[in-house]
Design a protein around this motif. Structure first.
Motif, short mmCIF file in Angstrom:
data_model
loop_
_atom_site.label_atom_id
_atom_site.label_comp_id
_atom_site.label_asym_id
_atom_site.label_seq_id
_atom_site.Cartn_x
_atom_site.Cartn_y
_atom_site.Cartn_z
N ALA A 156 -4.13 8.91 -13.67
CA ALA A 156 -3.49 8.58 -12.40
C ALA A 156 -4.08 7.26 -11.90
O ALA A 156 -5.29 7.10 -11.80
N LEU A 157 -3.20 6.31 -11.57
CA LEU A 157 -3.65 4.97 -11.25
C LEU A 157 -3.58 4.64 -9.76
O LEU A 157 -4.60 4.34 -9.14
N LEU A 158 -2.38 4.68 -9.20
CA LEU A 158 -2.21 4.20 -7.83
C LEU A 158 -1.44 5.21 -6.98
O LEU A 158 -0.41 5.73 -7.42
N PRO A 159 -1.88 5.46 -5.74
CA PRO A 159 -1.08 6.27 -4.81
C PRO A 159 0.16 5.47 -4.39
O PRO A 159 0.05 4.32 -3.94
N ILE A 160 1.34 6.07 -4.54
CA ILE A 160 2.58 5.38 -4.21
C ILE A 160 3.49 6.30 -3.41
O ILE A 160 3.26 7.50 -3.33
N THR A 161 4.51 5.70 -2.82
CA THR A 161 5.58 6.49 -2.19
C THR A 161 6.85 6.42 -3.03
O THR A 161 7.69 7.31 -2.93
N ASP A 162 6.98 5.38 -3.86
CA ASP A 162 8.15 5.27 -4.73
C ASP A 162 7.92 4.13 -5.73
O ASP A 162 7.05 3.29 -5.53
N TRP A 163 8.71 4.13 -6.81
CA TRP A 163 8.70 3.01 -7.74
C TRP A 163 10.07 2.91 -8.40
O TRP A 163 10.77 3.91 -8.56
N ARG A 164 10.46 1.67 -8.74
CA ARG A 164 11.79 1.41 -9.29
C ARG A 164 11.70 0.34 -10.38
O ARG A 164 10.77 -0.47 -10.40
N LEU A 165 12.71 0.37 -11.26
CA LEU A 165 12.82 -0.63 -12.31
C LEU A 165 14.20 -1.28 -12.26
O LEU A 165 15.20 -0.62 -11.94
N PHE A 166 14.23 -2.57 -12.60
CA PHE A 166 15.49 -3.29 -12.73
C PHE A 166 15.43 -4.11 -14.01
O PHE A 166 14.38 -4.65 -14.37
N LEU A 217 9.45 -4.61 -11.95
CA LEU A 217 8.81 -3.40 -11.43
C LEU A 217 8.62 -3.55 -9.93
O LEU A 217 8.09 -4.56 -9.47
N GLN A 218 9.03 -2.54 -9.18
CA GLN A 218 8.79 -2.52 -7.75
C GLN A 218 8.01 -1.25 -7.39
O GLN A 218 8.45 -0.15 -7.69
N LEU A 219 6.86 -1.45 -6.79
CA LEU A 219 6.00 -0.34 -6.38
C LEU A 219 5.89 -0.32 -4.86
O LEU A 219 5.69 -1.37 -4.23
N ASP A 220 6.04 0.85 -4.28
CA ASP A 220 5.77 1.04 -2.85
C ASP A 220 4.44 1.76 -2.74
O ASP A 220 4.35 2.98 -2.93
N LEU A 221 3.37 1.00 -2.50
CA LEU A 221 2.03 1.58 -2.42
C LEU A 221 1.88 2.39 -1.14
O LEU A 221 2.37 2.00 -0.08
N LEU A 227 -4.45 -2.38 -0.06
CA LEU A 227 -3.17 -3.04 -0.28
C LEU A 227 -2.10 -1.96 -0.23
O LEU A 227 -2.13 -1.00 -1.00
N SER A 228 -1.17 -2.08 0.70
CA SER A 228 -0.10 -1.10 0.86
C SER A 228 1.22 -1.83 1.04
O SER A 228 1.27 -3.04 1.23
N GLY A 229 2.32 -1.05 0.99
CA GLY A 229 3.63 -1.65 1.11
C GLY A 229 4.22 -1.98 -0.27
O GLY A 229 3.71 -1.56 -1.30
N ALA A 230 5.29 -2.76 -0.26
CA ALA A 230 6.02 -3.06 -1.48
C ALA A 230 5.41 -4.25 -2.23
O ALA A 230 5.09 -5.28 -1.62
N ILE A 231 5.22 -4.09 -3.53
CA ILE A 231 4.81 -5.20 -4.39
C ILE A 231 5.72 -5.16 -5.63
O ILE A 231 6.30 -4.12 -5.95
N SER A 232 5.87 -6.28 -6.29
CA SER A 232 6.72 -6.34 -7.48
C SER A 232 6.05 -7.17 -8.56
O SER A 232 5.21 -8.03 -8.27
N ARG A 233 6.43 -6.89 -9.79
CA ARG A 233 5.91 -7.63 -10.94
C ARG A 233 7.05 -7.81 -11.93
O ARG A 233 7.72 -6.85 -12.30
N ASP A 234 7.29 -9.06 -12.35
CA ASP A 234 8.35 -9.37 -13.30
C ASP A 234 7.76 -9.65 -14.68
O ASP A 234 6.74 -10.34 -14.80
#
Length: 245
Positions: A156-166, A217-221, A227-234
């Motif tokens: 288990a890496l990061l506490p999140i509320t949601d994650w999405r892929l595009f 990748l979109q992560l909602d921490l 560090l919290s809120g939405a972050i993304s990585r392409d």
């Protein structure tokens, strides 16, 4: 008139009490300052640790994609809305080590009442049978929380509320589930157990997997972290999308 030698006598009780009170006040103020400094140091250390975990997790995500393997008749990438499975090259400790693959899976899981972004990976794989077993094990792992397997391990890496892929194809971002996944049919697991619903075409020597031009990748921490809120990585496909022959 004050007698000579009066100054040689000790302090009065009042003077001692005043001195003690002042000393206690100075001690209290000093302790509050030290306590505040220690709290600030602990806060900074905790934030640094949390940021390091975020950076490490994203670096691992990037590495898994950069090490994507594309052997004939093996699915390199599959996203079903719950888990992203990746066939990647296994790192070699020595140059003379036999080349191997690994199956890696990224998903989310409830851990002690919190939703976490989690990663699973198999051991080194040296044949199609081993790969297929690990590929199916990664799917079962994502569908049944708490499932353990001798074929791999998770973290288990990061506490999140949601994650999405595009996926990016032809210059636009879209939902991966609405995009074509393979050269020959769907990449969804079929009853034949090969990882494809169209085994005959999938196993053809010329079959290839149409990798997207990029993956976002979109992560909602989860709140309450450094560090919290939405972050993304392409991730950009170095081949800029594999075209069908």
């Amino acid at each position: 008139m004050q007698r000579p030698g009066r100054r040689g006598h000790g302090f009065t009780l009042i003077e001692v009490m005043v001195a003690v009170a002042l000393l206690a006040l100075v001690t209290a103020v000093s302790w509050r300052g030290i306590d505040g400094m220690l709290r600030a140091q602990e806060f900074a250390r905790r934030n640094a640790d949390e940021l390091a975990v975020v950076q490490t997790a994203l670096a691992q995500w990037q590495t898994d994609l950069e090490q994507l393997a594309s052997p004939v008749a093996l699915t390199p990438l599959d996203w079903d809305g719950k888990v992203l499975r990746i066939t990647r090259n296994s790192p070699r400790v020595r140059a003379q080590d036999t080349p191997a693959l690994r199956v890696v899976a990224w998903s989310d899981r409830n851990v002690d009442g919190r939703r976490y972004w989690v990663r699973w990976q198999s051991g080194p794989l040296f044949g199609r049978t081993q790969w297929n077993e690990a590929w199916q094990a990664a799917q079962r792992w994502s569908q049944m929380p708490g499932t353990t397997s001798q074929l791999g391990q998770d973290i288990a890496l990061l506490p999140i509320t949601d994650w999405r892929l595009f996926y990016a194809r032809d210059g636009r971002w879209s939902n991966p589930l609405s995009s074509d996944q393979t050269q020959a049919g769907s990449s969804r697991d079929g009853v034949d157990g090969t990882g494809s619903g169209d085994a005959a075409g999938y196993l053809a020597p010329a079959s290839t997997f149409a990798l997207p031009d990029a993956i976002r990748l979109q992560l909602d921490l989860a709140p309450g972290q450094a560090l919290s809120g939405a972050i993304s990585r392409d991730w950009l496909n170095p081949q800029l999308g594999m075209t069908r022959p």
